[in-house]
Each structure stands twice: as C-alpha cells, then as structure tokens.
Design an enzyme around this catalytic site. Sequence first.
Site, mmCIF file in Angstrom:
data_model
loop_
_atom_site.group_PDB
_atom_site.id
_atom_site.type_symbol
_atom_site.label_atom_id
_atom_site.label_comp_id
_atom_site.label_asym_id
_atom_site.label_seq_id
_atom_site.Cartn_x
_atom_site.Cartn_y
_atom_site.Cartn_z
ATOM 1 N N LYS A 1 -5.938 -12.027 -8.801
ATOM 2 C CA LYS A 1 -7.080 -12.439 -8.000
ATOM 3 C C LYS A 1 -8.089 -11.293 -7.951
ATOM 4 O O LYS A 1 -7.774 -10.149 -8.225
ATOM 5 C CB LYS A 1 -6.626 -12.852 -6.607
ATOM 6 C CG LYS A 1 -6.204 -11.721 -5.714
ATOM 7 C CD LYS A 1 -6.070 -12.214 -4.289
ATOM 8 C CE LYS A 1 -5.918 -11.015 -3.372
ATOM 9 N NZ LYS A 1 -5.805 -11.299 -1.996
ATOM 10 N N LYS B 1 -11.045 -5.453 -4.834
ATOM 11 C CA LYS B 1 -11.949 -4.313 -4.937
ATOM 12 C C LYS B 1 -11.361 -3.245 -5.840
ATOM 13 O O LYS B 1 -12.060 -2.582 -6.580
ATOM 14 C CB LYS B 1 -12.183 -3.692 -3.553
ATOM 15 C CG LYS B 1 -13.162 -4.457 -2.701
ATOM 16 C CD LYS B 1 -13.337 -3.737 -1.369
ATOM 17 C CE LYS B 1 -14.093 -4.602 -0.380
ATOM 18 N NZ LYS B 1 -14.092 -4.017 0.968
ATOM 19 N N LYS C 1 0.819 -1.209 0.000
ATOM 20 C CA LYS C 1 0.000 0.000 0.000
ATOM 21 C C LYS C 1 0.856 1.264 0.000
ATOM 22 O O LYS C 1 0.480 2.263 -0.612
ATOM 23 C CB LYS C 1 -0.948 0.013 1.200
ATOM 24 C CG LYS C 1 -2.108 -0.951 1.031
ATOM 25 C CD LYS C 1 -3.105 -0.794 2.158
ATOM 26 C CE LYS C 1 -4.269 -1.761 2.005
ATOM 27 N NZ LYS C 1 -5.137 -1.753 3.204
#
Length: 325
Positions: free
Chosen positions: A191, A194, A111
């Site tokens: 995968k 969101k 992140k």
Amino acid sequence: MRVFSGIQPTGMAHLGNYLGALKNWVNLQQEEHECFYSIANQHAITLPQDRENLRKSTLQTAAILFSIGLNPEKSTIFVQSDVPAHTQFAWILSCLSPIGEMERMIQFKEKSKKTRHMANLGLLSYPVLQAADILLYKANLVPVGKDQEQHLELTRLLAKKFNNFYKPIFVEPKTLHTKTIKVVGLDGTAKMSKSAKNHISIVENEKTLWEKLSTAVTDPARIKKTDKGNPQICNIYSLHKLFSTQQDLEWVVAGCSNAKIGCIECKKKLFKNINELLKPIREKYVEWMKNPEKIKISLKNGAQKANKIAQQTLDEIYDIVGFKY
Ligand code: TRP
Ligand code: SF4
C-alpha cells in the site's frame, strides 16, 4: 459532535492519507461539527527526527491542511507541542495502561523491528499520548485510516478505565473510517506509504506525477501494445478506480482486455484525472508556503483555542485524581 484527529508531520501527506483520512476531515468540517485537528509533532519524535526537517514539515503539513479545504476559522488546527495538557494527561493515562496491552500494538511491533537499536519507551507509549489527545477534548468522532483502529480501541479502553477507577467523565470515541480504501503503491506490491518510495504526494507537481505514473508497474503480460491485459491485476487500474469516472473505467477495461489502448494512453488518462484533483490543492499550497508567517499565526491561534478546552479538562482531571490539595 466533537471531532478530533491528528497527523504526524513526517514527510508529505500522500494520496493514501488524503483518501483514507484527510478527505473526511474536510467533510466533517463542512457538516458543521466542532473539529480539532492536531499536527502530532510529539508523536513524530518517537522515531529520530532532524530538527530542521521537523520544523519545515510542521509548516508544510499545516499548509497542506489549509490547502485541502480546512479553514482555520472553522476548525481548530494546532501543533501538539503548543498544548502542554496532552503530555500532562498522557502521564496519568500511562499509569492506567497495562504494559502487555501496549506491547500488543501492531504499529509498535512493526516500528520497533525497524529501529535496529532497542526501541524507545516513547514508541511503546505512543498510543497513550494519542488517547490523551482525543480524550482531552472529549471527542465523539475520530476520522483516521484503518491502521489506527487498534489505537482507538486502546483509547476506548483507557476512557473506560479512567471512568471506572476515578469518575465517569469521558465518552468512548467512535472511529470514523472512509470506506475501505487501500491506495496501492506505484510498485504494485504494497500500500502507499510515506516511507516506501512508492507514493504520490498530495502536492505532487505535474512533472513528477507523470514521471511516477509513466514508470509505474502495469500488467506484466502487456509487453507490446497488441498484448491483451487484465486490468484487475494492474495497479494503474486500481488507481483509476479511485480517481476516474465510470465512463473512463469502462474505456480502460475494454481497451486493455482487447489490446485497443496502450498502457501509456491509459496512464495519460489517469494522469489527467489525478491532476485535476491535485491542481487546486497544489496551487493553494504554493501560496501558503510563500507566507510562513501567516501559517504560524494561524497555528498559534489554533493552539490558543485548543489550550482553552484542553486546560479545562486537565483541571477537571487533576481534581479527580487528587492533585489539587
Ligand atoms: N497516530 C496517528 C497517525 O499516525 C496520528 C495521531 C496522533 C492521531 N494523535 C492522534 C490520530 C489523535 C487520531 C487522533 O496517523
Ligand atoms: Fe494497466 Fe491500463 Fe496497461 Fe491495462 S492498459 S495493463 S489497466 S496500465
């Protein structure tokens, strides 16, 4: 047993979240465990959030939880920021958290790479707040997706450190994974997530569900219907494996490898099977969203129940740490 888990109210939960964790949440409730499920809005702001979006997603996430079968009478479902003890305890835990350990967290590394400006401190201490969430309830079981394993390891480490340094009051919570389920994205490369626009939402409507499936990547060898394909390399088949019966699977394998069925036929079958699962969830969701006041009341009731237990543990902790004078 006591169960604790959390979900961030960012965007719509998708099928990967459902099969990876949320379905377990419902199972555990049905097994008569004492379940606490938190909408982690304080975790959400470690990345920039728009105020209106955050408000809306909080209600939507609650509506989803209620629609998949979580019952606010049976489980305690609440919003993290409604229970102040989480951040209060997180401070104490952060004073037991080695910075090096925090910097090794894979999610932090990923992140912080994405935020072009310097990563904020909240992103680094995120797993400490998560540990506080869990330990405040002295939870035994934590149903989460595989990506959370490292955060759970840290939670156990912090429980041990607190127990050794102060007083042994915490159990080390166990992670509960669903069998390894990796729901592939519709683009077939990654995968389902969101952020990447490759997912199917839990409350996807029929129109967009079909749009997404019909345009999803298949085995590139099948250009014409007469071309034979290999289901093992096709992401539509991997979705079939999650949502279709054994009989349908055999139909796909035989039909695809002998060029007896076309990809559209194959996708239609998948559409039907996914839609059967989603339809009742979607219908309940629409009902809940018509009545946001009812959602808010349920959440406030949940917060009241959560607060009672969290405050009790925090009192115990404050005493042990030496904050009571
Ligand atoms: N970090 C979790 C996620 O992104 C959400 C979460 C917050 C959580 N608090 C938790 C999960 C406590 C388990 C227990 O999925
Ligand atoms: Fe994939 Fe089905 Fe097409 Fe085979 S028939 S390539 S499994 S979509």
